[in-house]
Design an enzyme around this catalytic site. Sequence first.
Site, PDB file in Angstrom:
ATOM      1  N   HIS A  55       0.874  -1.171   0.000  1.00 33.08           N
ATOM      2  CA  HIS A  55       0.000   0.000   0.000  1.00 33.08           C
ATOM      3  C   HIS A  55       0.911   1.220   0.000  1.00 33.08           C
ATOM      4  CE1 HIS A  55      -2.231  -3.067   2.395  1.00 33.08           C
ATOM      5  NE2 HIS A  55      -3.311  -2.575   1.811  1.00 33.08           N
ATOM      6  N   ASP A  58       2.386   1.820   3.378  1.00 29.72           N
ATOM      7  CA  ASP A  58       3.317   0.839   3.953  1.00 29.72           C
ATOM      8  C   ASP A  58       4.741   1.372   3.800  1.00 29.72           C
ATOM      9  OD1 ASP A  58       1.156  -0.837   4.289  1.00 29.72           O
ATOM     10  OD2 ASP A  58       1.605  -2.075   2.535  1.00 29.72           O
ATOM     11  N   MET A  89       2.580  -5.753  -7.666  1.00 26.31           N
ATOM     12  CA  MET A  89       1.245  -5.213  -7.351  1.00 26.31           C
ATOM     13  C   MET A  89       1.367  -4.055  -6.372  1.00 26.31           C
ATOM     14  SD  MET A  89      -1.011  -5.325  -4.573  1.00 26.31           S
ATOM     15  CE  MET A  89      -1.742  -6.709  -3.711  1.00 26.31           C
ATOM     16  N   GLU A 182     -10.881  -6.691  -4.955  1.00 24.71           N
ATOM     17  CA  GLU A 182     -10.768  -7.715  -3.904  1.00 24.71           C
ATOM     18  C   GLU A 182     -12.025  -7.705  -3.045  1.00 24.71           C
ATOM     19  OE1 GLU A 182      -7.161  -7.595  -1.598  1.00 24.71           O
ATOM     20  OE2 GLU A 182      -8.049  -8.824  -0.024  1.00 24.71           O
ATOM     21  N   LYS A 184     -14.763  -8.711  -0.142  1.00 27.46           N
ATOM     22  CA  LYS A 184     -14.760  -9.202   1.245  1.00 27.46           C
ATOM     23  C   LYS A 184     -16.160  -8.934   1.796  1.00 27.46           C
ATOM     24  CE  LYS A 184     -12.138  -8.902   5.569  1.00 27.46           C
ATOM     25  NZ  LYS A 184     -11.065  -8.222   6.313  1.00 27.46           N
ATOM     26  N   GLU A 218      -9.590 -13.618  -2.291  1.00 25.30           N
ATOM     27  CA  GLU A 218      -8.804 -14.028  -1.107  1.00 25.30           C
ATOM     28  C   GLU A 218      -9.462 -15.221  -0.426  1.00 25.30           C
ATOM     29  OE1 GLU A 218      -7.049 -11.129   1.545  1.00 25.30           O
ATOM     30  OE2 GLU A 218      -7.763 -12.270   3.271  1.00 25.30           O
ATOM     31  N   HIS A 221     -11.578 -14.434   2.610  1.00 26.76           N
ATOM     32  CA  HIS A 221     -12.786 -13.628   2.418  1.00 26.76           C
ATOM     33  C   HIS A 221     -13.966 -14.470   1.926  1.00 26.76           C
ATOM     34  CE1 HIS A 221     -10.112  -9.781   1.902  1.00 26.76           C
ATOM     35  NE2 HIS A 221      -9.938 -10.389   3.053  1.00 26.76           N
ATOM     36  N   ASP A 246      -4.953 -13.649  -3.404  1.00 26.23           N
ATOM     37  CA  ASP A 246      -4.491 -13.510  -2.021  1.00 26.23           C
ATOM     38  C   ASP A 246      -4.683 -14.846  -1.312  1.00 26.23           C
ATOM     39  OD1 ASP A 246      -3.756 -10.895  -2.301  1.00 26.23           O
ATOM     40  OD2 ASP A 246      -5.247 -10.074  -0.908  1.00 26.23           O
ATOM     41  N   ASP A 256     -11.643 -12.059  10.403  1.00 24.45           N
ATOM     42  CA  ASP A 256     -10.609 -12.299   9.389  1.00 24.45           C
ATOM     43  C   ASP A 256      -9.314 -12.719  10.074  1.00 24.45           C
ATOM     44  OD1 ASP A 256      -9.190 -12.237   7.039  1.00 24.45           O
ATOM     45  OD2 ASP A 256      -9.126 -10.061   6.893  1.00 24.45           O
ATOM     46  N   ASP A 258      -6.453 -14.373   8.623  1.00 17.65           N
ATOM     47  CA  ASP A 258      -5.176 -14.262   7.883  1.00 17.65           C
ATOM     48  C   ASP A 258      -4.167 -15.324   8.303  1.00 17.65           C
ATOM     49  OD1 ASP A 258      -5.952 -12.108   6.330  1.00 17.65           O
ATOM     50  OD2 ASP A 258      -5.187 -10.614   7.727  1.00 17.65           O
ATOM     51  N   ASP A 288      -1.405 -13.092   1.533  1.00 12.85           N
ATOM     52  CA  ASP A 288      -1.927 -11.967   2.314  1.00 12.85           C
ATOM     53  C   ASP A 288      -2.324 -12.510   3.683  1.00 12.85           C
ATOM     54  OD1 ASP A 288      -2.789  -9.588   3.225  1.00 12.85           O
ATOM     55  OD2 ASP A 288      -4.653  -9.554   2.084  1.00 12.85           O
TER      56      ASP A 288
HETATM   57  C1  GCO Z   1      -7.885  -7.429   4.534  1.00 11.30           C
HETATM   58  C2  GCO Z   1      -7.467  -7.393   3.082  1.00 11.30           C
HETATM   59  C3  GCO Z   1      -6.258  -6.547   2.852  1.00 11.30           C
HETATM   60  C4  GCO Z   1      -6.035  -6.289   1.384  1.00 11.30           C
HETATM   61  C5  GCO Z   1      -4.967  -5.295   1.196  1.00 11.30           C
HETATM   62  C6  GCO Z   1      -4.595  -5.092  -0.239  1.00 11.30           C
HETATM   63  O1  GCO Z   1      -8.739  -8.239   4.833  1.00 11.30           O
HETATM   64  O2  GCO Z   1      -7.366  -6.666   5.334  1.00 11.30           O
HETATM   65  O3  GCO Z   1      -7.261  -8.709   2.671  1.00 11.30           O
HETATM   66  O4  GCO Z   1      -5.120  -7.184   3.408  1.00 11.30           O
HETATM   67  O5  GCO Z   1      -5.697  -7.448   0.699  1.00 11.30           O
HETATM   68  O6  GCO Z   1      -5.403  -4.102   1.738  1.00 11.30           O
HETATM   69  O7  GCO Z   1      -5.593  -4.493  -0.904  1.00 11.30           O
HETATM   70 MN    MN Z   2      -6.299  -9.448   0.898  1.00 14.07          MN
HETATM   71 MN    MN Z   3      -8.072 -10.171   4.081  1.00 14.17          MN
END
Ligand code: GCO
Ligand code: MN
Ligand code: MN
Length: 388
Positions: A55, A58, A89, A182, A184, A218, A221, A246, A256, A258, A288
Amino acid sequence: MADFTPTPADRFTFGLWTVGNTGRDPFGEATRPVRKAPYLVEKLAALGAYGVNLHDNDLVPIDATAAQRDALVREFQQALSDHGLVVPMATTNLFSDPAFKDGAFTSADARVRAYALQKTMHAMDLGAELGADTYVLWGGREGTEVDAGGKLLDALGWFRDSLNYLAAYSESQGYGYRFALEPKPNEPRADIFLPTVGSALGFIATLDRPELFGLNPEFAHETMAGLSFPHAVAQAIDAGKLFHIDLNDQKMGRFDQDLRFGAENPKGAFFLVKLLEESGYAGPKHFDAHALRTEDEAGVWAFARGCMRTYLILRDKVQRFGQDAEIQAALAAYRVQDAELEALTGTFTPANAGALKAHAFDRAALGTRGPGLEALDQLTMELLLGVR
Ligand code: GCO
Ligand code: MN
Ligand code: MN
């Protein structure tokens, strides 16, 4: 036994925000220190990654001066070239700053929508400078808790106008980005707009330049939405829209998480890897995810190595699946062919339709046949569990 050590040819990528995650969550402070981008680049390269994604914020704090920005970008570019990593990306942080608390492109405040566009154009400039060709759009704050504001249809229109604007900006600058939406379903908003892969595919068809837009699905998601990730990805591939991916893992019905790729649902991860490998998906495989909050720095690199190793181990299992005579025999038995009927159903002609309507089916036999899925699934399990 193969050693499952990743190389850049495997095209594994991580976000700066993933291996840089400090472990902060809604209930607790960071458990790990902030690490600088060049250090993360060096460590990822040593592990065999191909690239790193980011991002805007970041790398460049939201309130950095132009001189500070340029210095940070130079330092990052130096690390990339020293360690041979690329940036495939880039994306925009449209969720952390309080300005975006009620949405960015879909805020009911026209000033916030304009600021979101401005911020994204600057972030696209940054991504292009770093060589990115895919631009991800994750609408984390694009949603509502309260629908009394009555913006559901407006929000979709504002979202569409913003995406059209950004695609036109990319073209006017000669950036050549492919945009990856993306989806979610929720978190951080109660209901996020375009919640699933299917919703995003439908929306893309309404844009001015649909060919420039695809998906960044993802694992976590779709799982949060109670859906199958391999099924969602198959639909994206079928539509020619799998622009990026992702990878992580997730228990269904939770926040979420991850998790490390394959950590929770290795069987789902296997079918996903099978789909990606067999479909010829050639884009980066982006993890991700982040190390558990319990972990120190050693745990972060164990997490990153684990994501890549699990992918490679599953890729090896995919090859074994293809070479396993018993599995292939079970598959052949499952997929019944019938040349005569397939000739009638392949293309509509009045003659084919007439012949098909006149055909006598043994309906009882069709309903009685056992397709052998229990045996096939058990063979798959035994392959995954390492006993064949
Ligand atoms: C989340 C998302 C993020 C995005 C990221 C890139 O659930 O927080 O997956 O990690 O992937 O912001 O766009
Ligand atoms: Mn993501
Ligand atoms: Mn995510």
